[in-house]
Design a protein around this motif. Structure first.
Motif, PDB file in Angstrom:
ATOM      1  N   LYS A   1      33.051   3.770  45.825  1.00  0.00           N
ATOM      2  CA  LYS A   1      33.975   2.722  46.270  1.00  0.00           C
ATOM      3  C   LYS A   1      35.431   3.134  46.069  1.00  0.00           C
ATOM      4  O   LYS A   1      36.336   2.350  46.328  1.00  0.00           O
ATOM      5  CB  LYS A   1      33.684   1.417  45.516  1.00  0.00           C
ATOM      6  CG  LYS A   1      32.340   0.820  45.877  1.00  0.00           C
ATOM      7  CD  LYS A   1      32.055  -0.410  45.043  1.00  0.00           C
ATOM      8  CE  LYS A   1      30.684  -0.975  45.376  1.00  0.00           C
ATOM      9  NZ  LYS A   1      30.320  -2.092  44.510  1.00  0.00           N
ATOM     10  N   GLN A   2      35.624   4.334  45.562  1.00  0.00           N
ATOM     11  CA  GLN A   2      36.948   4.917  45.334  1.00  0.00           C
ATOM     12  C   GLN A   2      37.770   4.150  44.289  1.00  0.00           C
ATOM     13  O   GLN A   2      38.986   4.112  44.347  1.00  0.00           O
ATOM     14  CB  GLN A   2      37.715   5.077  46.646  1.00  0.00           C
ATOM     15  CG  GLN A   2      37.001   5.999  47.608  1.00  0.00           C
ATOM     16  CD  GLN A   2      37.729   6.176  48.920  1.00  0.00           C
ATOM     17  OE1 GLN A   2      38.680   5.455  49.229  1.00  0.00           O
ATOM     18  NE2 GLN A   2      37.291   7.143  49.697  1.00  0.00           N
ATOM     19  N   TYR A   3      37.069   3.561  43.323  1.00  0.00           N
ATOM     20  CA  TYR A   3      37.749   2.918  42.205  1.00  0.00           C
ATOM     21  C   TYR A   3      38.090   3.948  41.129  1.00  0.00           C
ATOM     22  O   TYR A   3      39.000   3.741  40.336  1.00  0.00           O
ATOM     23  CB  TYR A   3      36.882   1.821  41.584  1.00  0.00           C
ATOM     24  CG  TYR A   3      36.610   0.646  42.515  1.00  0.00           C
ATOM     25  CD1 TYR A   3      37.560   0.226  43.444  1.00  0.00           C
ATOM     26  CD2 TYR A   3      35.412  -0.042  42.451  1.00  0.00           C
ATOM     27  CE1 TYR A   3      37.302  -0.852  44.276  1.00  0.00           C
ATOM     28  CE2 TYR A   3      35.154  -1.121  43.283  1.00  0.00           C
ATOM     29  CZ  TYR A   3      36.107  -1.521  44.198  1.00  0.00           C
ATOM     30  OH  TYR A   3      35.859  -2.587  45.015  1.00  0.00           O
ATOM     31  N   ILE A   4      37.306   5.003  41.098  1.00  0.00           N
ATOM     32  CA  ILE A   4      37.598   6.121  40.200  1.00  0.00           C
ATOM     33  C   ILE A   4      37.520   7.400  41.012  1.00  0.00           C
ATOM     34  O   ILE A   4      36.903   7.434  42.082  1.00  0.00           O
ATOM     35  CB  ILE A   4      36.607   6.194  39.005  1.00  0.00           C
ATOM     36  CG1 ILE A   4      35.170   6.407  39.478  1.00  0.00           C
ATOM     37  CG2 ILE A   4      36.711   4.953  38.145  1.00  0.00           C
ATOM     38  CD1 ILE A   4      34.163   6.621  38.344  1.00  0.00           C
ATOM     39  N   LYS A   5      38.159   8.436  40.502  1.00  0.00           N
ATOM     40  CA  LYS A   5      38.103   9.702  41.218  1.00  0.00           C
ATOM     41  C   LYS A   5      37.848  10.813  40.220  1.00  0.00           C
ATOM     42  O   LYS A   5      38.315  10.776  39.081  1.00  0.00           O
ATOM     43  CB  LYS A   5      39.374   9.854  42.044  1.00  0.00           C
ATOM     44  CG  LYS A   5      40.192  11.038  41.869  1.00  0.00           C
ATOM     45  CD  LYS A   5      41.354  11.024  42.849  1.00  0.00           C
ATOM     46  CE  LYS A   5      42.578  11.516  42.111  1.00  0.00           C
ATOM     47  NZ  LYS A   5      43.728  11.676  42.938  1.00  0.00           N
ATOM     48  N   LYS A   6      37.084  11.771  40.691  1.00  0.00           N
ATOM     49  CA  LYS A   6      36.702  12.908  39.873  1.00  0.00           C
ATOM     50  C   LYS A   6      37.836  13.922  39.867  1.00  0.00           C
ATOM     51  O   LYS A   6      38.426  14.212  40.914  1.00  0.00           O
ATOM     52  CB  LYS A   6      35.456  13.544  40.483  1.00  0.00           C
ATOM     53  CG  LYS A   6      34.614  14.330  39.546  1.00  0.00           C
ATOM     54  CD  LYS A   6      33.412  14.925  40.244  1.00  0.00           C
ATOM     55  CE  LYS A   6      32.524  13.852  40.847  1.00  0.00           C
ATOM     56  NZ  LYS A   6      31.368  14.377  41.545  1.00  0.00           N
ATOM     57  N   ILE A   7      38.130  14.432  38.710  1.00  0.00           N
ATOM     58  CA  ILE A   7      39.082  15.535  38.620  1.00  0.00           C
ATOM     59  C   ILE A   7      38.343  16.678  37.942  1.00  0.00           C
ATOM     60  O   ILE A   7      37.629  16.475  36.959  1.00  0.00           O
ATOM     61  CB  ILE A   7      40.368  15.153  37.836  1.00  0.00           C
ATOM     62  CG1 ILE A   7      40.048  14.582  36.455  1.00  0.00           C
ATOM     63  CG2 ILE A   7      41.205  14.163  38.620  1.00  0.00           C
ATOM     64  CD1 ILE A   7      41.265  14.372  35.572  1.00  0.00           C
ATOM     65  N   GLU A   8      38.435  17.838  38.508  1.00  0.00           N
ATOM     66  CA  GLU A   8      37.737  18.997  37.968  1.00  0.00           C
ATOM     67  C   GLU A   8      38.596  19.646  36.895  1.00  0.00           C
ATOM     68  O   GLU A   8      39.779  19.873  37.098  1.00  0.00           O
ATOM     69  CB  GLU A   8      37.423  20.006  39.082  1.00  0.00           C
ATOM     70  CG  GLU A   8      36.624  19.428  40.240  1.00  0.00           C
ATOM     71  CD  GLU A   8      35.213  19.003  39.880  1.00  0.00           C
ATOM     72  OE1 GLU A   8      34.615  19.575  38.954  1.00  0.00           O
ATOM     73  OE2 GLU A   8      34.714  18.065  40.533  1.00  0.00           O
ATOM     74  N   GLU A   9      37.992  19.903  35.755  1.00  0.00           N
ATOM     75  CA  GLU A   9      38.704  20.576  34.672  1.00  0.00           C
ATOM     76  C   GLU A   9      37.822  21.677  34.115  1.00  0.00           C
ATOM     77  O   GLU A   9      36.596  21.585  34.137  1.00  0.00           O
ATOM     78  CB  GLU A   9      39.058  19.583  33.554  1.00  0.00           C
ATOM     79  CG  GLU A   9      40.136  18.607  33.944  1.00  0.00           C
ATOM     80  CD  GLU A   9      40.639  17.796  32.759  1.00  0.00           C
ATOM     81  OE1 GLU A   9      40.226  18.052  31.627  1.00  0.00           O
ATOM     82  OE2 GLU A   9      41.455  16.897  33.007  1.00  0.00           O
ATOM     83  N   LEU A  10      38.448  22.711  33.617  1.00  0.00           N
ATOM     84  CA  LEU A  10      37.727  23.797  32.980  1.00  0.00           C
ATOM     85  C   LEU A  10      37.788  23.588  31.476  1.00  0.00           C
ATOM     86  O   LEU A  10      38.861  23.475  30.896  1.00  0.00           O
ATOM     87  CB  LEU A  10      38.365  25.141  33.368  1.00  0.00           C
ATOM     88  CG  LEU A  10      37.505  26.370  33.196  1.00  0.00           C
ATOM     89  CD1 LEU A  10      36.233  26.249  34.034  1.00  0.00           C
ATOM     90  CD2 LEU A  10      38.280  27.604  33.614  1.00  0.00           C
ATOM     91  N   ASP A  11      36.622  23.473  30.851  1.00  0.00           N
ATOM     92  CA  ASP A  11      36.551  23.206  29.413  1.00  0.00           C
ATOM     93  C   ASP A  11      35.706  24.293  28.748  1.00  0.00           C
ATOM     94  O   ASP A  11      34.490  24.297  28.874  1.00  0.00           O
ATOM     95  CB  ASP A  11      35.925  21.829  29.185  1.00  0.00           C
ATOM     96  CG  ASP A  11      35.775  21.484  27.729  1.00  0.00           C
ATOM     97  OD1 ASP A  11      36.575  21.964  26.915  1.00  0.00           O
ATOM     98  OD2 ASP A  11      34.845  20.712  27.409  1.00  0.00           O
TER      99      ASP A  11
END
Length: 173
Positions: free
Chosen positions: A51-61
């Protein structure tokens, strides 16, 4: 209500990944507010993303990629809407035991005794969990601590009520 909890946690902890949010819900004892499972949590997380209430952000951990989430502008609006929806709602306490008690006179007294004993046992377990949460709740916000204390008080009253019912039934026999 799970979407409200996820959105609220993301407001407090932007950039968290799914498992981290689930762990926070368990650590903060949100199970006293809403029944959730790992499956229902991830289903709601997926729905919020769709629903586009949250968005994924890619991070390197540490050489592995993690799926971290942040609130979108649409998510912020949904959070406000859900806060009003749940914050303005007053529900009646709905214990299925109360429904069963409507027909207590139609039930065998020895079986009713067993049911009440189960209620006492389960309620005492809840009290114990609440007390454990309160004892180790340094990270619990003060208002939530007061809610847990209130819940404990209600459960203590219920135990007294159940024990009174048990006494009445045994005196009738």
């Amino acid at each position: 209500m799970i979407p409200l909890l996820i959105l609220g946690l993301l407001k407090q902890n932007p950039g968290s990944y799914g498992y981290e949010l689930l762990a926070l819900m368990e650590e903060k004892h949100y199970k006293y507010i809403v029944n959730f499972t790992k499956g229902s949590f991830y289903y709601n997380l997926q729905q919020l993303e769709e629903k586009q209430y949250i968005k994924k952000i890619e991070e390197l951990d540490n050489t592995r990629e993690t799926r971290n989430y942040i609130l979108t502008e649409l998510g912020e609006k949904e959070f406000q809407k859900l806060m009003y929806k749940y914050g303005s709602k007053t529900d009646y306490i709905n214990l299925s035991f109360y429904a069963a008690m409507l027909f207590a006179n139609e039930y065998k007294s020895e079986e009713l005794v067993k049911l009440i004993e189960i209620q006492i046992e389960q309620t005492k377990k809840k009290i114990s969990l609440l007390e454990e949460s309160l004892e180790h709740g340094e990270s619990i916000p003060n208002y939530f601590k007061k809610m847990l204390e209130n819940s404990r008080s209600h459960h203590l009253v219920n135990v007294q009520w159940f024990e009174g019912l048990l006494k009445d039934i045994k005196n009738e026999d």
